[in-house]
Every structure is written in structure tokens, then in C-alpha cells.
Design an enzyme around this catalytic site. Sequence first.
Site, PDB file in Angstrom:
ATOM      1  N   CYS B 159       0.846  -1.235   0.105  1.00 49.82           N
ATOM      2  CA  CYS B 159      -0.004   0.071   0.109  1.00 49.82           C
ATOM      3  C   CYS B 159       0.772   1.283  -0.120  1.00 49.82           C
ATOM      4  O   CYS B 159       0.344   2.235  -0.168  1.00 49.82           O
ATOM      5  CB  CYS B 159      -1.045  -0.071   1.199  1.00 49.82           C
ATOM      6  SG  CYS B 159      -1.892  -1.506   1.211  1.00 49.82           S
ATOM      7  N   HIS B 292      -3.219   7.913   5.840  1.00 57.79           N
ATOM      8  CA  HIS B 292      -3.171   6.682   5.166  1.00 57.79           C
ATOM      9  C   HIS B 292      -4.730   6.192   5.431  1.00 57.79           C
ATOM     10  O   HIS B 292      -5.428   5.799   4.533  1.00 57.79           O
ATOM     11  CB  HIS B 292      -2.432   5.705   6.048  1.00 57.79           C
ATOM     12  CG  HIS B 292      -2.308   4.345   5.293  1.00 57.79           C
ATOM     13  ND1 HIS B 292      -2.116   4.074   3.815  1.00 57.79           N
ATOM     14  CD2 HIS B 292      -2.364   3.086   5.702  1.00 57.79           C
ATOM     15  CE1 HIS B 292      -2.319   2.676   3.747  1.00 57.79           C
ATOM     16  NE2 HIS B 292      -2.400   2.306   4.891  1.00 57.79           N
ATOM     17  N   HIS B 327      -9.508   1.840  -0.807  1.00 57.18           N
ATOM     18  CA  HIS B 327      -8.157   1.834  -0.613  1.00 57.18           C
ATOM     19  C   HIS B 327      -7.701   1.425  -2.129  1.00 57.18           C
ATOM     20  O   HIS B 327      -8.078   0.328  -2.333  1.00 57.18           O
ATOM     21  CB  HIS B 327      -7.748   0.752   0.456  1.00 57.18           C
ATOM     22  CG  HIS B 327      -6.367   0.959   0.795  1.00 57.18           C
ATOM     23  ND1 HIS B 327      -5.598   1.586  -0.086  1.00 57.18           N
ATOM     24  CD2 HIS B 327      -5.732   0.198   1.662  1.00 57.18           C
ATOM     25  CE1 HIS B 327      -4.188   1.140   0.311  1.00 57.18           C
ATOM     26  NE2 HIS B 327      -4.305   0.333   1.367  1.00 57.18           N
TER      27      HIS B 327
END
Lengths: 348, 400
Positions: B159, B292, B327
Site C-alpha cells: 500500500c 493513510h 483503498h
Amino acid sequence: MNIYIKGAGVISAAGNNSDPSFLAEAPGYDTHRLNAKEPDYTAYIQPMQLRRMSKAVRMGIGASKIAGQQAGIEKPDALSIGTAMGCLQDTEVFLSKMIDQQEQMLTPTAFIQSTHNTVGGQIALLAGCYGHNLTYVHRGHSFEHAIINAQLYLHAHPHHQMLVGGIDELVDSSVKVLTATGVYREGNSTEGILHTAGKGSIAGEGAGFFIASAQPAPGALRIKGLQIFTTKDAALVSEKMNGFLAQQQLQQDDIDLLISGWNGDSRTKPVYDVLHQQFSASVIAGFKHLSGEYATASSFGLAMAAHIAGTGMVPGFCRLGSAPARPIRNIILFNNYMHYFSMWHICT
Amino acid sequence: MRHKAYIVNTGVITAIGNNTQQCKEGLASGKNAIGKPRFLQTHWQNEIPVAEVPLSNDELAALAGVSSGWPRTALLSAVAVKEAWQPYRESAQELRCGFFSANTVGGMDLTENVYKDFKETGTLSDIPSMVSHECGAITELVAGHFGIHDFVTTISTACSSSANSIMMAAQMIEAGMLDVAVAGGADCLSRFTLNGFNTLMILDRQQCQPFDNNRRGLNLGEGAGYVLMMSEKAAGQCNATPICSVSGYANANDAYHQTASSPDGIGNKLAMQQAMAQAGITPAEVSYINLHGTGTANNDSSEGKAIESVFAGQVPPASSTKSFTGHTLGASGGVEAVFSTIAIADGILFPNMRWQTQMEDISWKPVTEMRTGLDIRHVLSNSFGFGGNCSSLVFSKFNA
């Protein structure tokens, strides 16, 4: 570029360099696929942890431990890793189950270990390394990019020790796909790779890890230059090599050893014919008959440079030319994986 | 001498828009794009919502001007790269240009469709769908199409992938190794990633609520985000106007667990502290944090606590735009770099959607309404991932 290699660890089809007999005997095989000869990892990894690790992770950790031992460094400050294919075995396990079980009743272990940065993550976890940690996945330049990243990192952190590695594992599907696309061929032998040409090369796998630093050390190998390019035009390669030698302020005669990435593929034969001719006064050593061909095989080439520098001997079964042996100071490592080329200037 | 790396243009595609302007409008209007996928074929179609880009592969290919046979990740990448790069392609011709692209799924969307057949019958007719399986093959397709070849690389650190590509691009411009760089990343939805995250039991069955006490998990999204970076000299030559600089970057490792964050966010703290130190700013100078903020119990708690500690209780406005885009994994650092750039250029802050309840383990809360007319000088953008990879970037307004 000025990167000093203080330790090297390699796990390959030709064995591993913690073994005193590494590269002592000529290989002999008749196979289409060179699987890594893995060491007994129990000296490096707890049995409980080892059971859960795929081959890529095991090889990466094993090679990093050997490199660390050579350099006397248990915990590097930072990591930079190249892997074109990542953790194929776990990727395939999860993919197969997902399809067979129609997306139901799946367990996470294989997925967790399938990500491309698993090796880097696991090394950091085991060593407690909180530093910079990157994974490059750019095909035949994955390891080279990890080295370029080391250059950037070590420039900013001149007193750090960085673990730099290249790793790729083979699985049945990758061999099959890469054979169908002409990267690999069937029916190989040692002789076949070094001395005859056909379409494709021999499948290989392995891990080559190095402790890199901006500071010189006794006996450390020095990477003085690295240039990379992609081309499908064989004629361009000689021009690139001449440019690289000029940039490195090297005369042809300065080169004591050419480590050649010749892999038996007839499509790049014109490139290597010209290259081997150009370096005919230097000692020439091939390595793809030992490592097999894979996207990060240049990490094996670099490990071989370290091994030769350490022993002062070029194994006879690697010799391609007929130039007489000479003391080795300047080494050129030339490699290609498909249309990805790299040229390295390494000094002892 | 080090040359600063400036962001002069952006390109992005997510579930809320096909380009920077549309995404900006989507963020401003609270566009809700998380729901049932139209294109991703999965058993979980009706159960697990995702933030899918509402365009077919053919439509994406037409938008980018490339072949619709490319993996979807490459198509998304091409759409966003085209937006960022095309206006300067000609003027940058004589300069040394690099392409730094990240992804995590590669051509998995095509592989997973033919894999069963390939495995069972061994037919070679499936091979064309697998040749672009490698992550690097995606980058190669896009770089080749747009004619960027001086340095081309692919990074895959889960990620945090595309935050790292921006970091490396900045370093190479600073070191004078390149003049221009297109940097970011892309990832498409695939059954592989959806099922993988599902086995970890971190997917929200509803729309995600990052930094809410009752958060249930994350929604996967897809997209691509790239910034066009130039040295000051290159920007002059290309007649490009710097919006902000990439003033700080850091990559650290949590060294705690392959998929989970350490309770106090050790890696998160290190990344934020080092990035701010490099930018030469104090925590008090940060105008906005693009979190995040995935929406999982563990991620938000670690990040929340790390922020509380680094900012010593004085937490600047912060929000997770993953509440809009889902995401987007390997794309998220790039997408959020674009959003950070918009925040600086337009002086706006985006809300953290669907926030309702204060988290118990931290004392601060995210921004919940759109704010405009601000002077945003320094943005901190966080990207933390599997393998303990933690990266933070600092974007600083031009001449701030």
C-alpha cells in the site's frame, strides 16, 4: 557510483557460497530447469518459521544471512531488493484455491506471503530493521534498480550499511509461460548453454544478497559504474559498451575480466559474439550455465565477481575465451535478460 | 548542489472522477462512489462494496488512446499518465525524463480469468493473457506508449508503493540524474486482491468509516494517480508553473508483522518524523495530513496514536480521502499526492466522510467538513502497508 560490497551471499543452482566447495567443481546436468540447491537453513532460521516460508522467502533470508556473516553485520540499516516475479509460489497457491473453491473458504497465509515485498518485510521483521525498505519489480532491471536505489540511499546516509539483493523463484507455470514465449527452451545441457545456441535459455532461480556501503573496506569489491538500457537492436549494444568504457575512463586493455551474461539464446548471439570479440584480450567467464536464466540473474553475476575476487581464480568451467590468466583489478559484468541490459564496472 | 523537485501537473482517475478536475469536484461535493461493482466479476458482488472506476476496459482504452487488451491496471495508469504528461510531452522532449510507476496486482485481472483453463488444459492460447502478468510489464506498456525511456522503474511495496515511486523520483531529480519525472502508481480491482483482503477479515460490508470508533474495515478501490515533477530549470524550459515541491520523504519499516501495524505505530512515527525533518519543518508547520486512514481497526489506531505522539497533541487538520476512493492499494500514494497537490493549489481541505463517533484510543478527530479559502503550506501524506512498509511524503507550497 561508488558502492563497496562488504559481503555477498548467494543461493543458486550451483549451490551457496557459504559452502567451501562453492564453484569448485564443474556442473553437469541435462535438464530444462535449474532449481536452486538450497542449503540447510536451520543455521539461519528457526524451524517453526522455516516451515511457513516459501522458497523465495527462504532463499532471500538465507542469502542475506550469508552476506551479513561475510561482512560481520547482523542488522543492516536499510534494505533494497529486486524481484521481477515476487513470490510466485504463494501467489499461485492462493490463486489456485480461489478458483477451485470458487472464492470461498480461503485462508490468508498464502495471500499474505504473496505480496512482492514479502522478502523485504520478512528480513526486516527477523532482524528488527526499522530502516528504509524498498522492493523493485521492474523485470530484467529489478536488481539493477535496487542497486541504483542503494546509490541514492548511501549518498544520503554515508555511514549506513545497506542490504541489497536480487531474488526470483521458479514455479511450473512460470517455466511453462516463459518457455512458450521463448525466454526458456527445452532440452538443455551445460555445454548447450555455453557453447551452442538455440531459441531461449535455461530456466533458473536464486538469490544474491550483498552488504553495501559508501565506505571502502579491506577486500571490499567496489561497484564503480552501472549503466542500464533496454533495446531489441543488437547493433546498439557495442555502441553502448564503448560509451560506458569511455565514461568509466577505461581502455580496452584495462579490463582484466569480462563476466558475460551469455545465455545460449540465438537471438542475442550477435550481441555476445561482438562483445566476446571486443574483450578477447581479457579473461571471459560465463555464469548462466551455473545460475540459469532469470530476471535477477545479474545478482549471481555480481556474487561471482565477489567470489573470483576473493579466491583470485576464475573457474575453468566458466571460461569462454582463450586469453591467459592475469591479476584481476577491473571487471566488466555484462548481462541481459530479454531486452533488459546492464553493464557494470567492478574493481577489486 | 541539490535541485528541488517541483510538482507542476497531476493526473488521476478513481471511482469519483476520471481526471483531476472531476476528482476535485467529487471531493468537494461528497460524491459517494462506493458500492456494487459493475465490471469486477466476483462471488462477493452483492456482499462486499468496492470503489470501482465506472468505466469498462474499452472505455478506459478509448480515453487513454491505447489497446483495450491491456490489463486494467495499465489502462488506468495510461489515463492518469496522459493527463499529467501529455501537455508537456513535446516541451520535455530534449530533457531526461523518468517514469516511476508502482502497482501490486500487475496483470492479475487477466491471469485470473485464464488460469484455470491454462492449468487444466495447458493450452498455449491463454499465454497472451499472461504475458503482462508481471508488475513491471504494466509500467513497460505505459512508458512505451508515452515515449518515456531515460529511466523507467516499478516499485511494489504494497500500500505504500506509489509514495515510494514519488520519493525515488524526487531523489533522482535532486541528484541531477533526471530533469523530469512522472511518478505515482496504479492498481485495478481483482478477485485475487478482493479475496485476499477478505480472508484477512478487514473488508467493510458497508461503506467504510475511517477514524470512527465503530469502523469495520476498508473498502477496496481502484485507480491511478501521478504527479509530473520537474527541476526548477526544467520547469522554466517547459513553461510549467510549480505548484509545490516534494520537500520531504521517508521510508521506514514497522518490523512488527507481515500485515498488521504495531500498536503504537513505530514505523508510522519514524516515517512522519524523518519526512518532516528532511523538509526542514516542525510538526506545528504542517497545514494538513492526508491520512493513510484505511478504516481498519488496527491501521487507524496505530496511525492515530503515532500522529498523537509525533504532533504532541497539537494535531493539524487531517482526513482520509479513502472514504471517497476506497483503498486503491498501489495507487493510493499517487492518488493522495494528487489530492495533496490540489489542497495546496486551491487552499482547500477535504472532509473525512461518514465520521460519526470519536475513537476511544486517541484524543483528536479528523476534519469532517469541506474547508476552503485556506493557506495550505505543507501537507504530510501517509502511506503504510503490508511488509511493515511505511512511507510519508511532505509537499510544500511553491515559495512557501
